[in-house]
Design a protein around this motif. Sequence first.
Motif, PDB file in Angstrom:
ATOM      1  N   GLU A 117       0.527  -1.361   0.027  1.00 11.17           N
ATOM      2  CA  GLU A 117       0.561  -0.047   0.102  1.00 11.17           C
ATOM      3  C   GLU A 117       0.858   0.889  -0.343  1.00 11.17           C
ATOM      4  O   GLU A 117       1.411   1.653   0.498  1.00 11.17           O
ATOM      5  N   PHE A 332      -4.326  10.704  -6.677  1.00  8.38           N
ATOM      6  CA  PHE A 332      -4.925   9.416  -6.566  1.00  8.38           C
ATOM      7  C   PHE A 332      -4.555   8.212  -7.824  1.00  8.38           C
ATOM      8  O   PHE A 332      -3.987   6.842  -7.272  1.00  8.38           O
ATOM      9  N   ASP A 336      -1.930   4.576  -3.025  1.00 12.67           N
ATOM     10  CA  ASP A 336      -3.252   3.664  -2.518  1.00 12.67           C
ATOM     11  C   ASP A 336      -3.962   4.601  -1.453  1.00 12.67           C
ATOM     12  O   ASP A 336      -5.365   4.690  -1.776  1.00 12.67           O
ATOM     13  N   VAL A 337      -3.225   4.862  -0.685  1.00 10.84           N
ATOM     14  CA  VAL A 337      -4.240   5.914   0.584  1.00 10.84           C
ATOM     15  C   VAL A 337      -3.543   7.117   0.586  1.00 10.84           C
ATOM     16  O   VAL A 337      -2.280   7.685   0.077  1.00 10.84           O
ATOM     17  N   ARG A 354     -14.820  14.692   0.751  1.00  8.23           N
ATOM     18  CA  ARG A 354     -15.053  13.966   0.871  1.00  8.23           C
ATOM     19  C   ARG A 354     -16.400  13.261  -0.050  1.00  8.23           C
ATOM     20  O   ARG A 354     -16.431  12.116  -0.794  1.00  8.23           O
ATOM     21  N   ARG A 358     -17.192  11.049  -3.988  1.00 12.77           N
ATOM     22  CA  ARG A 358     -17.698  10.260  -3.448  1.00 12.77           C
ATOM     23  C   ARG A 358     -18.245  10.226  -4.555  1.00 12.77           C
ATOM     24  O   ARG A 358     -19.225   9.237  -5.173  1.00 12.77           O
ATOM     25  N   GLU A 362     -15.581   8.562  -7.073  1.00 10.66           N
ATOM     26  CA  GLU A 362     -13.415   7.893  -6.304  1.00 10.66           C
ATOM     27  C   GLU A 362     -13.028   7.608  -5.218  1.00 10.66           C
ATOM     28  O   GLU A 362     -14.625   7.873  -4.320  1.00 10.66           O
ATOM     29  N   ARG A 363     -11.813   7.272  -5.020  1.00 11.19           N
ATOM     30  CA  ARG A 363     -11.868   7.396  -3.512  1.00 11.19           C
ATOM     31  C   ARG A 363     -11.484   8.709  -2.984  1.00 11.19           C
ATOM     32  O   ARG A 363     -11.601   9.906  -3.145  1.00 11.19           O
ATOM     33  N   GLU A 364     -11.657   8.138  -1.573  1.00  9.90           N
ATOM     34  CA  GLU A 364     -11.938   9.106  -0.485  1.00  9.90           C
ATOM     35  C   GLU A 364     -10.753   8.873   0.371  1.00  9.90           C
ATOM     36  O   GLU A 364      -9.809   8.359   1.086  1.00  9.90           O
TER      37      GLU A 364
END
Length: 573
Positions: A117, A332, A336-337, A354, A358, A362-364
């Motif tokens: 990660e 992103f 990964d984070v 966020r 969302r 997409e990722r947050e």
Amino acid sequence: MPRDPWREVLDEAESLRTRAALSLKIPPISVPWEEPDESLGDLAFGCFVYGKRMLQAPESIASRLAPAFSKGRFIAGASAAGGYVNLRVDATTLATETLRAVGETGETYGRGDPQKERILLEHTSVNPTGPIHVGRARNPIIGDSLARILRFAGHPVTTEYLVNDVGKQMVLMYWGVTRLTPEQVGPADSEKEDHTLLPYYVKANELAEKDARVGQEVDALIRRFEGGDAELTREISNVSRRVLSGSLQTLERIRVGFDGFFWESELILQGKVPPVVNRLANLPDARQENGAYFIDMAPYGVKGRETKWFITKSDGTSLYPTRDIAYHLDKFSRCDVAITVLGENHRLEFEQLRTALRLLGEREPEAVFYSYVVLPEGAMSARRGRVVTMDDLIEEAVSRALDEVRSRRPELPEARMREIAETVGIASLRYNIVRVQPEKKITFRWEEALNFEGNSAPFLQYAHARTCGILNKAGGLEPYDPARLTHPQEARLVKVLSKLPNTVQRAAADRRPHEIAGFAYTVASQFNLFYRDCPVLTADPPIRAARLALVDATRVVLQNALECLGLPAPREM
RNA sequence: GGACCCGUGGCCUAGCCCGGAUAAGGCACCGGCUUUCUAAGCCGAGGAUCGAGGGUUCGAAUCCCUCCGGGUCCGCCA
């Protein structure tokens, strides 16, 4: 091959418990392990939940469960008391495994297995309009410590500073720097460019308010800038680079550095914003008001007077939150984070960010929030001249540390004294911030920030220096028998040392640097007791050899814990 | 008007997420410890209704509710 002795103890205890319960036909229930008072044992769990489930007295369950525990490699025995089962860890086994782990992994003891990660950690990101002040000091210190901890835990980590080199405040700064003379703005309090350029910004703000002509000039610049004038954008960015270079010198001195910088102007110049605006404006939730797009976030849990989250202004130009979305999409693509260290005043904005991500599917990102450092008389404010800059704090810390070194070690050469003072001063400053939970507000007081006794950086560094002192005089390590470590204080010290890998993993997973600070304090504290109770150099050779190994293990643990906090570990003080 | 964060001896903090056996440290104050590996250390003493009140529970600093005090936020700023 990384090792985690305390984890092995916990795993063994868990499996012995499962077997003991099974043999008595007690249903396996996950009850948390606790560490009881030393007189009772090393690990314990209460039988109250079992009692409730089985409609029996916890005392009776505990007294049946304890004898059902078989011995393990680490677990030497179990006893029942007051509805608890207390386990005793075999001191020699733990010492053997812990010292072996340190011996085999050497200076890297505590480091976690390499993780896949990738973490992108954004921190500091203060607007480049002047020197960093103490109110914001927690951001780089928490951010840098967290980065170190995550790396030590095994993650690939990239740290990044978002440079806010666009917007009205930067246009004002640019106007001041290009139109005002040194005579007009007055002297700066330092040669560094974050200090020398600040007065231009302050003066520009003042004039823009008072002088209508200046106001018009600035407005014209803002229009050119927002119209997408690439040349102007670059010129403005260059001013921010100059300010930033000064701040980076300060950060470097407190051992904070960055793997990369992200320039907001680049985001704009590379045209990354309009596609994001399009995507947002085309969301089913997007609405329009006087040509400005917005999303009403009320259905998504955002509450308050105003729940509209604007994507664009009516003239179609982008707003910061929209650019932040674009920035996060870029992030992103590279990790990964994504984690950001943010002041508590950004909580709502972060929730909106966020939510928008969302809605885009997409990722947050994650965030670590901290409260600002305030002065006893209130929040720091550049405008009201109520500021302690990081540079002030560093100077004061190092100068007070130098006084201490002079009085404690008068025999040292001047240059060495200065070296130690720098080490101690910087560490004090970082430790005082990182040891406190970020969400607690800190009131800045010189006498507390620069306390060199008790729970302070020098306490930790001193313990480390003591380990080095002993090892130096000893001349070298020798073969040893861990069974020679029979003193209770040796066992206590070993137990703490065995927990480094586990503590690092937890602090990393929870994103809580202050847990490492607490751990380091415990190690130093237990070592000081060992130092008092267990002479090393003068002990009988077999004991001496075993104690030397223990001292060396303590040195490694302290060094690594200090490294995780960004505190230098001096070999002498 | 609403949302979020904080509230632990005189001061500062840990513990709170995951409820348990006498609430753990530091600072300050008082009293001790250096022919022995650096006293930036160690030992001892005093000092806490864990903001208040309810509730859940065999058990609450910890979970839930209400209130009080402090802070932050609710801009076609960034």
